[in-house]
Design a protein around this motif. Structure first.
Motif, mmCIF file in Angstrom:
data_model
loop_
_atom_site.group_PDB
_atom_site.id
_atom_site.type_symbol
_atom_site.label_atom_id
_atom_site.label_comp_id
_atom_site.label_asym_id
_atom_site.label_seq_id
_atom_site.Cartn_x
_atom_site.Cartn_y
_atom_site.Cartn_z
ATOM 1 N N VAL A 1 -34.659 -11.961 34.448
ATOM 2 C CA VAL A 1 -33.272 -12.348 34.218
ATOM 3 C C VAL A 1 -33.174 -13.862 34.159
ATOM 4 O O VAL A 1 -33.435 -14.560 35.143
ATOM 5 N N GLY A 2 -32.798 -14.372 33.002
ATOM 6 C CA GLY A 2 -32.699 -15.810 32.818
ATOM 7 C C GLY A 2 -31.296 -16.335 33.060
ATOM 8 O O GLY A 2 -30.310 -15.705 32.697
ATOM 9 N N PHE A 3 -31.221 -17.477 33.731
ATOM 10 C CA PHE A 3 -29.984 -18.258 33.764
ATOM 11 C C PHE A 3 -30.357 -19.719 33.858
ATOM 12 O O PHE A 3 -31.519 -20.072 34.058
ATOM 13 N N ALA A 4 -29.381 -20.596 33.677
ATOM 14 C CA ALA A 4 -29.657 -22.027 33.582
ATOM 15 C C ALA A 4 -30.318 -22.556 34.843
ATOM 16 O O ALA A 4 -29.881 -22.252 35.958
ATOM 17 N N PRO B 1 -22.227 -23.924 40.503
ATOM 18 C CA PRO B 1 -21.398 -23.224 41.479
ATOM 19 C C PRO B 1 -20.014 -22.927 40.908
ATOM 20 O O PRO B 1 -19.515 -23.685 40.079
ATOM 21 N N PRO B 2 -19.405 -21.810 41.340
ATOM 22 C CA PRO B 2 -19.870 -20.867 42.367
ATOM 23 C C PRO B 2 -20.708 -19.722 41.804
ATOM 24 O O PRO B 2 -20.910 -18.725 42.479
ATOM 25 N N PHE B 3 -21.207 -19.881 40.588
ATOM 26 C CA PHE B 3 -21.926 -18.786 39.942
ATOM 27 C C PHE B 3 -23.396 -18.728 40.336
ATOM 28 O O PHE B 3 -23.898 -17.674 40.734
ATOM 29 N N THR B 4 -24.094 -19.845 40.191
ATOM 30 C CA THR B 4 -25.501 -19.908 40.581
ATOM 31 C C THR B 4 -25.813 -21.300 41.121
ATOM 32 O O THR B 4 -25.405 -22.304 40.523
ATOM 33 N N SER B 5 -26.555 -21.345 42.212
ATOM 34 C CA SER B 5 -27.038 -22.629 42.737
ATOM 35 C C SER B 5 -28.087 -22.343 43.808
ATOM 36 O O SER B 5 -28.026 -21.305 44.482
ATOM 37 N N PRO B 6 -29.066 -23.232 43.970
ATOM 38 C CA PRO B 6 -30.078 -23.030 45.011
ATOM 39 C C PRO B 6 -29.536 -23.468 46.369
ATOM 40 O O PRO B 6 -28.854 -24.489 46.468
ATOM 41 N N ASP B 7 -29.846 -22.687 47.418
ATOM 42 C CA ASP B 7 -29.439 -23.103 48.758
ATOM 43 C C ASP B 7 -30.474 -24.064 49.335
ATOM 44 O O ASP B 7 -31.391 -24.503 48.623
ATOM 45 N N ALA B 8 -30.356 -24.396 50.612
ATOM 46 C CA ALA B 8 -31.247 -25.382 51.232
ATOM 47 C C ALA B 8 -32.714 -24.954 51.198
ATOM 48 O O ALA B 8 -33.613 -25.798 51.174
ATOM 49 N N SER B 9 -32.940 -23.640 51.174
ATOM 50 C CA SER B 9 -34.316 -23.143 51.150
ATOM 51 C C SER B 9 -34.856 -22.973 49.733
ATOM 52 O O SER B 9 -36.011 -22.592 49.542
ATOM 53 N N GLY B 10 -33.984 -23.220 48.724
ATOM 54 C CA GLY B 10 -34.401 -23.056 47.332
ATOM 55 C C GLY B 10 -34.077 -21.698 46.749
ATOM 56 O O GLY B 10 -34.328 -21.450 45.569
ATOM 57 N N LYS B 11 -33.497 -20.810 47.561
ATOM 58 C CA LYS B 11 -33.117 -19.484 47.078
ATOM 59 C C LYS B 11 -31.841 -19.586 46.248
ATOM 60 O O LYS B 11 -30.894 -20.271 46.626
ATOM 61 N N TRP B 12 -31.824 -18.884 45.115
ATOM 62 C CA TRP B 12 -30.642 -18.911 44.257
ATOM 63 C C TRP B 12 -29.563 -17.996 44.827
ATOM 64 O O TRP B 12 -29.821 -16.847 45.177
ATOM 65 N N ASP C 1 -15.620 -24.329 31.859
ATOM 66 C CA ASP C 1 -14.976 -23.159 32.445
ATOM 67 C C ASP C 1 -14.113 -23.608 33.626
ATOM 68 O O ASP C 1 -14.548 -24.407 34.463
ATOM 69 N N ALA C 2 -12.908 -23.076 33.712
ATOM 70 C CA ALA C 2 -11.954 -23.524 34.728
ATOM 71 C C ALA C 2 -12.452 -23.284 36.147
ATOM 72 O O ALA C 2 -12.189 -24.086 37.049
ATOM 73 N N ILE C 3 -13.191 -22.188 36.370
ATOM 74 C CA ILE C 3 -13.692 -21.896 37.718
ATOM 75 C C ILE C 3 -14.781 -22.877 38.122
ATOM 76 O O ILE C 3 -14.803 -23.382 39.245
ATOM 77 N N ALA C 4 -15.699 -23.166 37.195
ATOM 78 C CA ALA C 4 -16.752 -24.134 37.491
ATOM 79 C C ALA C 4 -16.148 -25.512 37.751
ATOM 80 O O ALA C 4 -16.608 -26.252 38.640
ATOM 81 N N LEU C 5 -15.118 -25.880 37.010
ATOM 82 C CA LEU C 5 -14.450 -27.156 37.228
ATOM 83 C C LEU C 5 -13.739 -27.180 38.576
ATOM 84 O O LEU C 5 -13.735 -28.203 39.275
#
Length: 258
Positions: A28-31, A36-47, A182-186
């Protein structure tokens, strides 16, 4: 000897059956950037994020083993068509132009497109309001196409960025006058420390031909079986309440849209 042969044949048959029952693995590919709030790595690097939870829900429902595969956004469709990934779950709008190259699942969310700018300036998200301004957009997005068509003639410049985060940071630094996305990302950016500089100037006038008919899972053309599984899974998580359950962690409104 005959009994031994029968046992061997049965063992092979059972093994084949077990293999057939194994979950299909899909990449599954994503950018490969925080969105955020869709995808981002946390402090441990987990998406983590809403879209990661959406992916987990539909993959569980469809009995797929899904492997997160971050890809540069401007190369994500070529990665799909060349089979480096099997699906795109990356807030990709369903547009007529993209449908020429890839297929999409049914919509899984739909939100408006907004424009943000410095709190100290008052203007609207219209061609007149953005006249003479430098507008930041992410490259290879519907927002780039929309801004070019509707604001290009009157704007000072449509400035392109490889990532949305870069566009947002340049707005906070005063290098651009406005950003469209996108309004949510903004909204997520506006709630962050760097985003305290700015506010929403409004949502742009909708143009489904450019902005699309919502966001869908990107799929290779001709892969009907996988598409059917994904569509059934989207329908199922909407019906069984799991979609609403994880969405409420992130939003106080129905992200699915009309």
């Amino acid at each position: 000897m005959k009994n031994a042969l029968k046992i061997a044949v049965l063992a092979v048959a059972l093994g084949a059956g077990a293999m057939g029952a194994a979950a299909q693995e899909v990449k599954v590919g994503f950018a490969a950037e925080p969105y955020p709030p869709f995808t981002s790595p946390d402090a441990s690097g987990k998406w983590v994020g809403w879209e990661v939870e959406f992916m987990e829900a539909i993959c569980t429902e469809a009995k797929l083993t899904c492997v997160i595969t971050p890809v540069a956004w401007d190369g994500i469709i070529p990665a799909l068509t060349s089979k480096k990934i099997d699906m795109i779950i990356g807030s990709m709008s369903i547009t007529e132009e993209r449908l020429k190259t890839i297929d999409f699942s049914d919509k899984y969310y739909n939100t408006p497109t907004g424009v943000i700018g410095p709190k100290s300036e008052k203007f609207e998200a219209t061609p007149e309001g953005l006249a003479g301004k430098i507008i930041g957009v992410q490259v290879s997005t519907v927002h780039q196409d929309y801004a070019t068509k509707y604001f290009g003639e009157k704007a000072a410049e449509i400035k392109e960025y490889q990532t949305q985060d870069e566009a947002n940071q340049d707005l906070a630094s005063g290098r651009v006058d406005a950003v469209q996305a996108d309004a949510i990302a903004l909204d997520a950016f506006l709630k962050s420390e760097p985003g305290a500089c700015c506010d929403l100037k409004g949502n742009v006038k909708d143009d489904p031909a450019i902005l699309g008919a919502g966001v869908g899972v990107g799929l290779r053309k001709g892969e009907t079986e996988l598409k059917d599984k994904i569509n059934a899974a989207i329908k199922a998580i909407r019906a069984n309440g799991s979609y609403d359950t994880f969405s409420k962690k992130y939003f106080d409104f129905d992200i699915y849209g009309g």
